[in-house]
Design a protein around this motif. Structure first.
Motif, PDB file in Angstrom:
ATOM      1  N   ARG A 130       0.957  -0.892  -0.197  1.00 31.13           N
ATOM      2  CA  ARG A 130      -0.089   0.260  -0.297  1.00 31.13           C
ATOM      3  C   ARG A 130       1.057   1.214  -0.384  1.00 31.13           C
ATOM      4  NH1 ARG A 130      -5.618  -0.477   3.210  1.00 31.13           N
ATOM      5  NH2 ARG A 130      -5.492  -2.039   1.819  1.00 31.13           N
ATOM      6  N   LEU A 131       1.832   1.510   0.690  1.00 28.61           N
ATOM      7  CA  LEU A 131       2.633   2.318   1.342  1.00 28.61           C
ATOM      8  C   LEU A 131       3.430   2.630  -1.143  1.00 28.61           C
ATOM      9  CD1 LEU A 131       4.671   1.619   3.993  1.00 28.61           C
ATOM     10  CD2 LEU A 131       2.694   3.666   3.476  1.00 28.61           C
ATOM     11  N   VAL A 132       4.204   1.527  -1.099  1.00 25.95           N
ATOM     12  CA  VAL A 132       4.359   1.527  -2.956  1.00 25.95           C
ATOM     13  C   VAL A 132       3.378   2.618  -3.882  1.00 25.95           C
ATOM     14  CG1 VAL A 132       5.663   0.261  -4.717  1.00 25.95           C
ATOM     15  CG2 VAL A 132       6.234  -0.351  -1.719  1.00 25.95           C
ATOM     16  N   ILE A 133       2.221   2.037  -3.922  1.00 30.05           N
ATOM     17  CA  ILE A 133       1.452   1.906  -4.512  1.00 30.05           C
ATOM     18  C   ILE A 133       0.696   3.163  -4.172  1.00 30.05           C
ATOM     19  CG2 ILE A 133      -0.888   0.594  -5.691  1.00 30.05           C
ATOM     20  CD1 ILE A 133       0.419  -2.101  -4.802  1.00 30.05           C
ATOM     21  N   ASN A 134      -0.145   4.004  -3.525  1.00 33.92           N
ATOM     22  CA  ASN A 134      -0.739   4.643  -3.420  1.00 33.92           C
ATOM     23  C   ASN A 134       0.698   5.732  -2.756  1.00 33.92           C
ATOM     24  OD1 ASN A 134      -2.566   2.478  -4.006  1.00 33.92           O
ATOM     25  ND2 ASN A 134      -3.698   2.509  -1.828  1.00 33.92           N
ATOM     26  N   HIS A 135       1.221   5.170  -1.728  1.00 33.83           N
ATOM     27  CA  HIS A 135       2.320   6.681  -0.923  1.00 33.83           C
ATOM     28  C   HIS A 135       3.319   6.898  -1.656  1.00 33.83           C
ATOM     29  CE1 HIS A 135      -1.296   7.204   1.335  1.00 33.83           C
ATOM     30  NE2 HIS A 135      -0.993   5.754   1.838  1.00 33.83           N
ATOM     31  N   ASN A 136       4.130   6.395  -2.695  1.00 38.10           N
ATOM     32  CA  ASN A 136       5.412   6.334  -3.735  1.00 38.10           C
ATOM     33  C   ASN A 136       6.346   5.931  -2.294  1.00 38.10           C
ATOM     34  OD1 ASN A 136       6.269   7.000  -6.082  1.00 38.10           O
ATOM     35  ND2 ASN A 136       6.116   9.273  -5.835  1.00 38.10           N
ATOM     36  N   PHE A 137       6.105   5.328  -2.369  1.00 35.14           N
ATOM     37  CA  PHE A 137       7.347   4.767  -0.815  1.00 35.14           C
ATOM     38  C   PHE A 137       8.356   3.822  -1.759  1.00 35.14           C
ATOM     39  CE2 PHE A 137       5.114   6.887   1.899  1.00 35.14           C
ATOM     40  CZ  PHE A 137       6.021   7.339   3.280  1.00 35.14           C
ATOM     41  N   HIS A 138       9.169   3.896  -1.204  1.00 33.09           N
ATOM     42  CA  HIS A 138      10.605   2.642  -2.018  1.00 33.09           C
ATOM     43  C   HIS A 138      10.208   1.924  -0.526  1.00 33.09           C
ATOM     44  CE1 HIS A 138      13.692   1.039  -3.042  1.00 33.09           C
ATOM     45  NE2 HIS A 138      14.573   1.207  -2.197  1.00 33.09           N
ATOM     46  N   VAL A 139       9.999   0.471  -0.497  1.00 28.56           N
ATOM     47  CA  VAL A 139      10.012  -0.454   0.553  1.00 28.56           C
ATOM     48  C   VAL A 139      11.474  -1.451   0.851  1.00 28.56           C
ATOM     49  CG1 VAL A 139       9.062  -2.347   1.285  1.00 28.56           C
ATOM     50  CG2 VAL A 139       8.121  -0.347   1.271  1.00 28.56           C
ATOM     51  N   SER A 140      11.947  -1.704   1.577  1.00 29.21           N
ATOM     52  CA  SER A 140      12.887  -2.965   2.264  1.00 29.21           C
ATOM     53  C   SER A 140      12.064  -3.873   2.360  1.00 29.21           C
ATOM     54  CB  SER A 140      13.991  -2.177   1.554  1.00 29.21           C
ATOM     55  OG  SER A 140      15.017  -1.835   1.433  1.00 29.21           O
ATOM     56  N   PHE A 141      12.017  -5.132   2.869  1.00 27.17           N
ATOM     57  CA  PHE A 141      10.838  -5.884   2.837  1.00 27.17           C
ATOM     58  C   PHE A 141      11.955  -7.190   3.661  1.00 27.17           C
ATOM     59  CE2 PHE A 141       7.822  -8.595   4.020  1.00 27.17           C
ATOM     60  CZ  PHE A 141       6.881  -8.264   4.181  1.00 27.17           C
ATOM     61  N   PHE A 142      12.524  -7.286   4.426  1.00 26.96           N
ATOM     62  CA  PHE A 142      13.385  -7.720   5.410  1.00 26.96           C
ATOM     63  C   PHE A 142      12.447  -9.096   5.290  1.00 26.96           C
ATOM     64  CE2 PHE A 142      15.350  -4.008   6.621  1.00 26.96           C
ATOM     65  CZ  PHE A 142      16.556  -4.169   5.971  1.00 26.96           C
ATOM     66  N   VAL A 143      13.004 -10.740   4.795  1.00 23.14           N
ATOM     67  CA  VAL A 143      12.267 -11.791   5.181  1.00 23.14           C
ATOM     68  C   VAL A 143      13.450 -12.786   5.620  1.00 23.14           C
ATOM     69  CG1 VAL A 143      11.931 -13.981   3.877  1.00 23.14           C
ATOM     70  CG2 VAL A 143      11.460 -11.551   2.674  1.00 23.14           C
ATOM     71  N   ILE A 144      12.630 -13.094   6.728  1.00 25.14           N
ATOM     72  CA  ILE A 144      13.550 -14.361   7.467  1.00 25.14           C
ATOM     73  C   ILE A 144      13.385 -15.058   6.845  1.00 25.14           C
ATOM     74  CG2 ILE A 144      13.836 -15.573   9.421  1.00 25.14           C
ATOM     75  CD1 ILE A 144      13.310 -13.202  11.201  1.00 25.14           C
ATOM     76  N   THR A 145      14.511 -16.046   5.790  1.00 20.67           N
ATOM     77  CA  THR A 145      14.320 -17.623   5.343  1.00 20.67           C
ATOM     78  C   THR A 145      13.916 -18.841   5.886  1.00 20.67           C
ATOM     79  OG1 THR A 145      17.493 -17.415   4.973  1.00 20.67           O
ATOM     80  CG2 THR A 145      15.700 -16.113   3.504  1.00 20.67           C
TER      81      THR A 145
END
Length: 476
Positions: free
Chosen positions: A32-47
């Motif tokens: 939602r932040l990326v699509i609606n608010h023009n943010f850049h997101v880093s999404f850390f994923v525990i693998t």
């Protein structure tokens, strides 16, 4: 996109703990932040111990641009940390603790304006304090559970013995009393490591720069008001609360198998099908699965049953392997059940496109474990529930949904603690699918569906709540 162009956009990072119930809402928030608010997101994923469903979610074609998945390297020899009797939350907490040893270097490389974590990643507070990065908590369960969790350190100091043995309901400030029997599993045995981990994480909630809750004013009005106005929470003090829900899965990949399910639904009358599934990690015992199957059969109602291999050991047996349980339901469903219900019922192994099914006009009710994500998906699509809680805080959710919200019906006995007979299942299914109580719940569900739409629309409470934080981040 060039790095210089990316830096122009405000940059925040997300860090969920393992488990699809934790990952999915943070994933939807980030999108939602990326699509609606023009943010850049880093999404850390525990693998470490990642499930098939988790890996599927982070396929590149499932991500918008400016949504960057950063994998935290797997922990080596993870099994050496575990014992045979270790409960799920303890395993999860240890996986997070060991994985976050990589977080400082990752944050220095991908330095965000803020980090949004879920409840079980609170080790990030200490890490981010040293890096001067504000940390926000996203509480992925109900608001009433968050209030109980904020009250838990006080209970821990003031109450001796087990909470489940208390003679009176637990009076969390600003809430309706909670029956000791309904409290979440993680606090039912204070001697177990699981309780100590839960207490540790919730005691750190006040350290957050703000707390996002996946709810909205019309769904939990009393709880949200009490969090902001009750003296107990003011004195903790609780950080600013931002109700931004319902954040639910907006779309999902429809596989060939999923398309067949939806095609079957297309041929059923409106509001006629009961959808039966126990979340991403829930399992029934062999005996209970047999009773459920025959209860559905004698109810004579249309149904979709998402069948999963039973487990007599644990109600959360599928938590770490969701999406990988490929099986043949004929091997464990009672003999003759599939043939007897052919045409009226549809048995699906392991997985079904839940959002698409709940959104289908033929779906009339949802027999659910009452996990918060499934609850919000059901409400957002106006579908009433039959509550079948299995573990964690699901009994609390079931009671709230039945007694306060008015969109669910509970069984007279507690699932997982007593066997629910096929006759009882038949009775409740008929009431919800055909009776006046079911019709009233359906009307209430449709009211909340409209309320959820308004809350998320421009000018709505959830939309404006998120916008206030977005503007703050953009101004930094």
């Amino acid at each position: 996109m060039a790095i210089a162009e990316e830096i122009k956009k405000p940059h925040v990072a997300f860090l969920p703990s393992p488990g699809m119930g934790h990952i999915t809402p943070l994933f939807e928030f980030a999108k939602r932040l990326v699509i609606n608010h023009n943010f850049h997101v880093s999404f850390f994923v525990i693998t470490t111990n990642a499930s098939t469903a988790q890996n599927e979610l982070f396929r590149p074609d499932n991500l918008p641009s400016d949504f960057h998945v950063i994998e935290i390297p797997p922990v080596e020899n993870m099994s050496s940390f575990f014992t045979d009797d270790m409960r799920v939350l303890t395993q999860l907490a240890i996986i997070v603790r060991e994985s976050l040893k990589h977080l400082p270097s990752l944050l220095m490389t991908h330095r965000p304006k803020a980090l949004i974590i879920d409840l079980f990643c609170t080790d990030a507070f200490e890490i981010c304090e040293k890096l001067e990065i504000p940390v926000y908590s996203f509480f992925t369960a109900s608001t009433i559970l968050m209030m109980f969790s904020l009250y838990l350190p006080t209970l821990d100091r003031e109450v001796e013995g087990e909470f489940v043995d208390l003679p009176e309901p637990i009076q969390t400030p600003g809430c309706n009393p909670i029956c000791p029997h309904d409290v979440l599993d993680q606090v039912k045995d204070r001697k177990n490591e699981e309780y100590k981990w839960y207490l540790l994480h919730v005691s750190r909630l006040p350290l957050a720069a703000g707390i996002f809750v996946n709810s909205w004013d019309d769904l939990e009005p009393v709880s949200l008001k009490a969090l902001k106005e009750n003296l107990f929470f003011q004195n903790i003090p609780v950080p600013p609360i931002h109700a931004i829900g319902p954040l639910i899965k907006q779309d999902e990949v429809i596989t060939e198998k999923g398309a067949e399910i939806l095609a079957w639904l297309d041929n059923q009358p409106p509001d006629s099908v009961l959808f039966v599934v126990f979340g991403s990690g829930g399992t029934l015992t062999s005996e209970q699965l047999t009773e459920l199957a025959w209860g559905l059969e004698i109810s004579q109602q249309r149904f979709i049953l998402v069948a999963r291999m039973p487990s007599d050991a644990s109600a959360s047996a599928a938590f770490f392997n969701v999406g990988s349980d490929e099986n043949d339901p004929l091997l464990y469903l009672p003999e003759g059940f599939v043939k007897k219900t052919e045409g009226r019922g549809l048995v699906v192994p392991s997985w079904a496109p839940q959002v698409a099914i709940l959104n289908h006009p033929s779906t009339g009710a949802f027999l659910s474990h009452c996990g918060w994500n499934s609850t919000l998906e059901s409400i957002a699509h106006g579908v009433p529930m039959i509550a079948w809680p299995l573990y964690a805080e699901q009994r609390m959710n079931a009671t709230i949904l039945a007694e306060e919200v008015g969109v669910a019906m509970k069984f007279p006995v507690v699932p997982c603690e007593e066997l629910i007979s096929q006759k009882e299942i038949e009775k409740v299914v008929r009431i919800v699918m055909e009776g006046e109580k079911g019709k009233a719940m359906r009307r209430r569900g449709k009211e909340l569906k409209e309320s959820a739409k308004i809350a998320l629309s421009k000018g709505g409470s959830s939309y404006e709540s998120l916008c206030s934080v977005v503007q703050f981040w953009k101004s930094q």
